[in-house]
Design a protein around this motif. Structure first.
Motif, PDB file in Angstrom:
ATOM      1  N   THR A   1      20.798  44.155  26.034  1.00  0.00           N
ATOM      2  CA  THR A   1      21.457  43.189  25.164  1.00  0.00           C
ATOM      3  C   THR A   1      21.460  43.694  23.724  1.00  0.00           C
ATOM      4  OG1 THR A   1      20.241  41.643  26.554  1.00  0.00           O
ATOM      5  CG2 THR A   1      21.585  40.696  24.815  1.00  0.00           C
TER       6      THR A   1
ATOM      7  N   HIS B   1      18.889  32.861  31.400  1.00  0.00           N
ATOM      8  CA  HIS B   1      20.036  31.993  31.118  1.00  0.00           C
ATOM      9  C   HIS B   1      21.239  32.695  31.726  1.00  0.00           C
ATOM     10  CE1 HIS B   1      23.345  30.487  28.359  1.00  0.00           C
ATOM     11  NE2 HIS B   1      22.919  29.418  28.998  1.00  0.00           N
TER      12      HIS B   1
ATOM     13  N   PRO C   1      24.567  32.181  32.217  1.00  0.00           N
ATOM     14  CA  PRO C   1      25.864  32.437  31.579  1.00  0.00           C
ATOM     15  C   PRO C   1      25.839  33.573  30.554  1.00  0.00           C
ATOM     16  CG  PRO C   1      25.367  30.088  31.601  1.00  0.00           C
ATOM     17  CD  PRO C   1      24.139  30.789  32.082  1.00  0.00           C
ATOM     18  N   SER C   2      24.744  33.744  29.824  1.00  0.00           N
ATOM     19  CA  SER C   2      24.727  34.758  28.764  1.00  0.00           C
ATOM     20  C   SER C   2      23.962  36.010  29.171  1.00  0.00           C
ATOM     21  CB  SER C   2      24.050  34.196  27.511  1.00  0.00           C
ATOM     22  OG  SER C   2      22.662  34.017  27.754  1.00  0.00           O
TER      23      SER C   2
ATOM     24  N   ARG D   1      20.777  36.187  28.813  1.00  0.00           N
ATOM     25  CA  ARG D   1      19.553  36.235  28.009  1.00  0.00           C
ATOM     26  C   ARG D   1      18.330  36.026  28.897  1.00  0.00           C
ATOM     27  NH1 ARG D   1      22.893  34.210  24.033  1.00  0.00           N
ATOM     28  NH2 ARG D   1      22.918  32.084  24.845  1.00  0.00           N
TER      29      ARG D   1
ATOM     30  N   ASP E   1      17.629  27.272  27.232  1.00  0.00           N
ATOM     31  CA  ASP E   1      18.111  28.395  26.427  1.00  0.00           C
ATOM     32  C   ASP E   1      18.088  28.020  24.939  1.00  0.00           C
ATOM     33  OD1 ASP E   1      19.483  30.900  25.871  1.00  0.00           O
ATOM     34  OD2 ASP E   1      21.276  29.679  25.539  1.00  0.00           O
TER      35      ASP E   1
ATOM     36  N   THR F   1      21.966  27.541  23.507  1.00  0.00           N
ATOM     37  CA  THR F   1      22.875  26.537  24.088  1.00  0.00           C
ATOM     38  C   THR F   1      22.146  25.287  24.582  1.00  0.00           C
ATOM     39  OG1 THR F   1      22.652  27.442  26.302  1.00  0.00           O
ATOM     40  CG2 THR F   1      24.400  28.376  24.926  1.00  0.00           C
TER      41      THR F   1
END
Ligand code: AP5
Ligand code: ZN
Length: 217
Positions: free
Chosen positions: A18, A131, A133-134, A136, A151, A154
């Motif tokens: 990331t 998390h 969707p991201s 992370r 998260d 979000t």
């Protein structure tokens, strides 16, 4: 830049990806993430086969993995390069990646190995929270979210990965030592391999990764 991260489960490939992809403005290509997506999308027998292999901690067939890579290598938004997270994992995959890159007049700049003893990985894997969707990642002890199971950015719920059990971890480690470590020698011969002590703090591993990549550029 085109960079490969090699390391056992929990060594920090995803965590560092990331950061490194943001720094170099390159695309992360995690075959683990792509396969989880494929397994989820496909209610077909292929999706089921992928899920089974991942739950067992083995390696998914090369034809499936390589076609996912091939599909993603041509994205125009990724012209700055790729960070390969968890690919290649075998010498055969290493050779195929070399061919694919050559056919596009590209090459690998650096291969970083995140070295860490097996006995430190269990806590990392069993405490991991993600998390989805991201992408992370958090850790119950080492990097807890501000609010429990949520998260930071979000507020959406965090989850665990279904292969993050003691049993599957042991199988994944076995697969790593048997099938993936020979690849380190493959890249050592090509003079692009460097090893990093992945027992250090996230920020130290990141700094070292940057330094080594810069030395190759
Ligand atoms: P994949 O998703 O790649 O899993 P893996 O290789 O087992 O690696 P992980 O994602 O578990 O660990 P990571 O190194 O990314 O660690 P993270 O940064 O999250 O592959 C899954 C499966 O897909 C495979 O088993 C296989 O079946 C299949 N597959 C994938 N690629 C394939 C291929 N090429 N060919 C065939 N099959 C393939 O960190 C872990 C935890 O530790 C987190 O909680 C994090 O917060 C914490 N942490 C990270 N760094 C530190 C630090 N320095 N100090 C303290 N805590 C830290
Ligand atoms: Zn990962």
């Amino acid at each position: 830049a085109n960079i490969v991260l090699i390391g056992p489960p929990g060594s920090g490939k995803g965590t560092q990806s990331t950061r490194l992809t943001e720094h170099y403005k390159i695309c992360q290509l995690s075959t683990g993430d792509l396969l989880r997506q494929a397994a989820h999308d496909q209610s077909s027998s292929e999706g089921q086969r992928i899920r089974k292999t991942m739950e067992a901690g083995g390696l998914v067939d090369d034809d499936i993995v390589l076609s996912l890579i091939d599909k993603n290598l041509n994205k125009p938004e990724c012209r700055n390069g790729f960070l390969f997270d968890g690919f290649p994992r075998t010498i055969n995959q290493g050779e195929k990646l070399e061919e694919l890159l050559e056919s596009k007049q590209k090459r690998l700049d650096a291969v970083l190995e995140y070295a860490i003893p097996d006995d430190l990985l269990k806590r990392r894997i069993l405490g991991r929270l993600i998390h989805k969707p991201s992408g992370r990642t958090y850790h119950e002890e080492f990097n807890p979210p501000k609010e429990s199971m949520k998260d930071d950015l979000t507020g959406e719920p965090l989850e665990r990965r279904s292969d993050d059990t003691t049993e599957t971890l042991n199988a994944r480690l076995h697969t790593y030592h048997k099938q993936t470590t020979p690849l380190i020698e493959f890249y050592r011969q090509r003079n692009i391999h460097r090893s990093i002590d992945a027992t250090n703090k996230v920020s130290n591993v990141y700094q070292q990764s940057l330094e080594l990549i810069e030395n190759f550029r």
